[in-house]
Write a protein that holds these residues in place. Structure first.
Motif, PDB file in Angstrom:
ATOM      1  N   LEU A 290      29.617  37.871  44.811  1.00 60.21           N
ATOM      2  CA  LEU A 290      30.853  37.780  44.052  1.00 60.21           C
ATOM      3  C   LEU A 290      31.396  36.356  44.146  1.00 60.21           C
ATOM      4  O   LEU A 290      31.400  35.779  45.236  1.00 60.21           O
ATOM      5  CB  LEU A 290      31.907  38.758  44.579  1.00 60.21           C
ATOM      6  CG  LEU A 290      31.671  40.251  44.333  1.00 60.21           C
ATOM      7  CD1 LEU A 290      32.744  41.067  45.027  1.00 60.21           C
ATOM      8  CD2 LEU A 290      31.658  40.553  42.854  1.00 60.21           C
ATOM      9  N   PRO A 291      31.847  35.773  43.036  1.00 61.13           N
ATOM     10  CA  PRO A 291      32.462  34.447  43.106  1.00 61.13           C
ATOM     11  C   PRO A 291      33.696  34.476  44.002  1.00 61.13           C
ATOM     12  O   PRO A 291      34.419  35.485  44.038  1.00 61.13           O
ATOM     13  CB  PRO A 291      32.837  34.155  41.644  1.00 61.13           C
ATOM     14  CG  PRO A 291      31.965  35.063  40.831  1.00 61.13           C
ATOM     15  CD  PRO A 291      31.763  36.295  41.671  1.00 61.13           C
ATOM     16  N   PRO A 292      33.964  33.400  44.739  1.00 60.78           N
ATOM     17  CA  PRO A 292      35.130  33.391  45.631  1.00 60.78           C
ATOM     18  C   PRO A 292      36.443  33.668  44.915  1.00 60.78           C
ATOM     19  O   PRO A 292      37.305  34.375  45.451  1.00 60.78           O
ATOM     20  CB  PRO A 292      35.099  31.969  46.219  1.00 60.78           C
ATOM     21  CG  PRO A 292      33.666  31.540  46.103  1.00 60.78           C
ATOM     22  CD  PRO A 292      33.144  32.179  44.860  1.00 60.78           C
ATOM     23  N   ALA A 293      36.605  33.143  43.701  1.00 63.09           N
ATOM     24  CA  ALA A 293      37.853  33.372  42.967  1.00 63.09           C
ATOM     25  C   ALA A 293      38.033  34.851  42.635  1.00 63.09           C
ATOM     26  O   ALA A 293      39.149  35.391  42.730  1.00 63.09           O
ATOM     27  CB  ALA A 293      37.868  32.537  41.684  1.00 63.09           C
ATOM     28  N   VAL A 294      36.954  35.523  42.253  1.00 59.40           N
ATOM     29  CA  VAL A 294      37.030  36.956  41.960  1.00 59.40           C
ATOM     30  C   VAL A 294      37.376  37.743  43.217  1.00 59.40           C
ATOM     31  O   VAL A 294      38.180  38.681  43.189  1.00 59.40           O
ATOM     32  CB  VAL A 294      35.691  37.441  41.361  1.00 59.40           C
ATOM     33  CG1 VAL A 294      35.704  38.954  41.181  1.00 59.40           C
ATOM     34  CG2 VAL A 294      35.422  36.750  40.035  1.00 59.40           C
ATOM     35  N   THR A 295      36.783  37.357  44.341  1.00 62.29           N
ATOM     36  CA  THR A 295      37.042  38.054  45.600  1.00 62.29           C
ATOM     37  C   THR A 295      38.507  37.961  46.001  1.00 62.29           C
ATOM     38  O   THR A 295      39.166  38.973  46.279  1.00 62.29           O
ATOM     39  CB  THR A 295      36.158  37.468  46.712  1.00 62.29           C
ATOM     40  OG1 THR A 295      34.786  37.610  46.349  1.00 62.29           O
ATOM     41  CG2 THR A 295      36.408  38.177  48.029  1.00 62.29           C
ATOM     42  N   LEU A 296      39.043  36.737  46.015  1.00 59.42           N
ATOM     43  CA  LEU A 296      40.429  36.557  46.432  1.00 59.42           C
ATOM     44  C   LEU A 296      41.403  37.185  45.440  1.00 59.42           C
ATOM     45  O   LEU A 296      42.401  37.803  45.839  1.00 59.42           O
ATOM     46  CB  LEU A 296      40.719  35.058  46.582  1.00 59.42           C
ATOM     47  CG  LEU A 296      39.985  34.347  47.713  1.00 59.42           C
ATOM     48  CD1 LEU A 296      40.334  32.864  47.726  1.00 59.42           C
ATOM     49  CD2 LEU A 296      40.339  34.970  49.057  1.00 59.42           C
ATOM     50  N   THR A 297      41.119  37.053  44.139  1.00 59.54           N
ATOM     51  CA  THR A 297      42.007  37.634  43.133  1.00 59.54           C
ATOM     52  C   THR A 297      42.050  39.148  43.252  1.00 59.54           C
ATOM     53  O   THR A 297      43.123  39.767  43.175  1.00 59.54           O
ATOM     54  CB  THR A 297      41.543  37.234  41.726  1.00 59.54           C
ATOM     55  OG1 THR A 297      41.523  35.810  41.614  1.00 59.54           O
ATOM     56  CG2 THR A 297      42.480  37.803  40.673  1.00 59.54           C
ATOM     57  N   SER A 298      40.895  39.767  43.441  1.00 56.84           N
ATOM     58  CA  SER A 298      40.861  41.224  43.564  1.00 56.84           C
ATOM     59  C   SER A 298      41.633  41.691  44.795  1.00 56.84           C
ATOM     60  O   SER A 298      42.351  42.701  44.734  1.00 56.84           O
ATOM     61  CB  SER A 298      39.408  41.703  43.626  1.00 56.84           C
ATOM     62  OG  SER A 298      38.755  41.200  44.779  1.00 56.84           O
TER      63      SER A 298
END
Length: 361
Positions: A290-298
């Protein structure tokens, strides 16, 4: 609007309201399914050793209970005691940081000082932080709701492990017959992602706990055990978690001496590089990508809507959604959307006499 469409819209709104009201129950059910899926992999491995399924389930649950009992009997009391000491040391640590800040004011330009937030703001609120941490900690130790929810999840896990095929086939019945074989493939992908998520997180957390605990004890940082556990738990949050976990031991090290603080900073940089560049790639094939931005946003979104439980379950939920979106939306829908079908939809929606935007039949 037709009467049938009105009834459908009302039914949809009522369904969404009901789902929102029972969101906590749904999250607990998903947690049970996710952990049962991971544990089922262990049960199947034990079955390959010629153990019957019932005995394999008993061994798996027994190992988990033994780990929990070992933690709460041997480690938990020490963690609580050291956590209280950590809260008592925080005001002293901030006072030391304030002295260093005042000393640094003689060397830092005034323009830079104006841009830095005054540390007095944080120091005045440290007493309240102790109450906040204590309330947070009591959620896990004194909350009846937490205990009941945990028991509910454990009971559901045992039920799901007893006969997973029954529930799997029941879920597949809600899909058309021609698509059930495809759903079986998608569920296998979800299982692979969940197992990979669990292996990756457990591996990272155990490594950080052991490495940071031994390192902090050798360096001589106070409260090495509780700091190691805090670092390990925060490692559950990818990317930003390890940084947050290193802050308490670094602050305590600087309380002793600036040299020790620098040593702790270097130490955490080293173990994070070992974990990220050497050990994690060795098990990357088991982890979800998972891209880091997707991980943190989720994690931010789920924590905002569902609280602490949403934060804890954000990654496994995204791991499952990733499979369904990739397999259903991308492969089964978007990749099979031909140009001829798009043209047919365009002709159907075009008024008589209105020119088409695409001249190709």
């Amino acid at each position: 609007m037709k009467f049938g469409n009105l009834i459908g819209a009302i039914a949809l709104i009522v369904s969404l309201i009901i789902l929102w009201e029972i969101r906590t129950v749904l999250l607990l059910i998903f947690a049970a399914i996710a952990f049962a899926t991971v544990l089922n992999r262990m049960v199947r491995r034990l079955q390959r050793s010629r153990l019957n399924r019932g005995f394999a389930i008993a061994v798996t649950i027994g190992i988990l209970i033994a780990i929990l009992v070992l933690f709460f009997v041997l480690i938990f009391p020490t963690v609580v005691a050291q956590f209280q000491q950590l809260l008592e040391l925080l005001p002293q640590t901030l006072a030391q940081l304030r002295q260093w800040y005042q000393w640094a004011e003689t060397f830092i330009p005034n323009q830079v000082i104006e841009d830095v937030q005054n540390i007095e703001f944080l120091a005045q609120r440290i007493p309240n932080m102790g109450n906040w941490f204590g309330g947070f900690f009591s959620i896990f130790s004194n909350s009846l709701d937490f205990v009941l929810n945990l028991l509910l999840v454990l009971v559901l896990i045992v039920m799901l492990l007893a006969n997973p095929t029954l529930y799997r086939q029941g879920f597949m019945l809600i899909f058309p017959a021609f698509y059930r074989r495809r759903v079986e493939e998608i569920l296998q992908g979800c299982e692979q992602n969940l197992v990979g998520w669990a292996i990756g997180r457990i591996f990272n957390m155990v490594f950080i706990a052991i490495a940071s605990g031994i390192g902090l004890w050798v360096i001589g940082v106070p409260l090495a055990l509780v700091n190691a556990i805090i670092s390990s738990l925060l490692t559950y949050i990818p990317n930003i978690g390890p940084i947050l976990g290193s802050i308490p031991p670094i602050a305590l090290a600087f309380l002793d001496s600036p040299v020790k603080g620098v040593i702790v900073i270097v130490f955490y940089l080293v173990i994070e590089q070992i974990e990220g560049l050497v050990l994690t790639p060795m098990i990357m094939e088991n982890e979800i990508s998972l891209p880091p931005a997707v991980t943190l946003t989720s994690m931010l979104i789920f924590s905002q809507f569902f609280g602490l439980l949403g934060l804890f379950l954000a990654l496994p939920i995204v791991a499952v959604l990733q499979v369904w979106l990739k397999e259903v939306l991308v492969k089964d829908v978007m990749n099979n959307w031909t140009r001829q079908e798009a043209y047919s939809v365009q002709v159907k929606d075009t008024l008589p006499g209105e020119p088409l935007t695409d001249s190709e039949p």
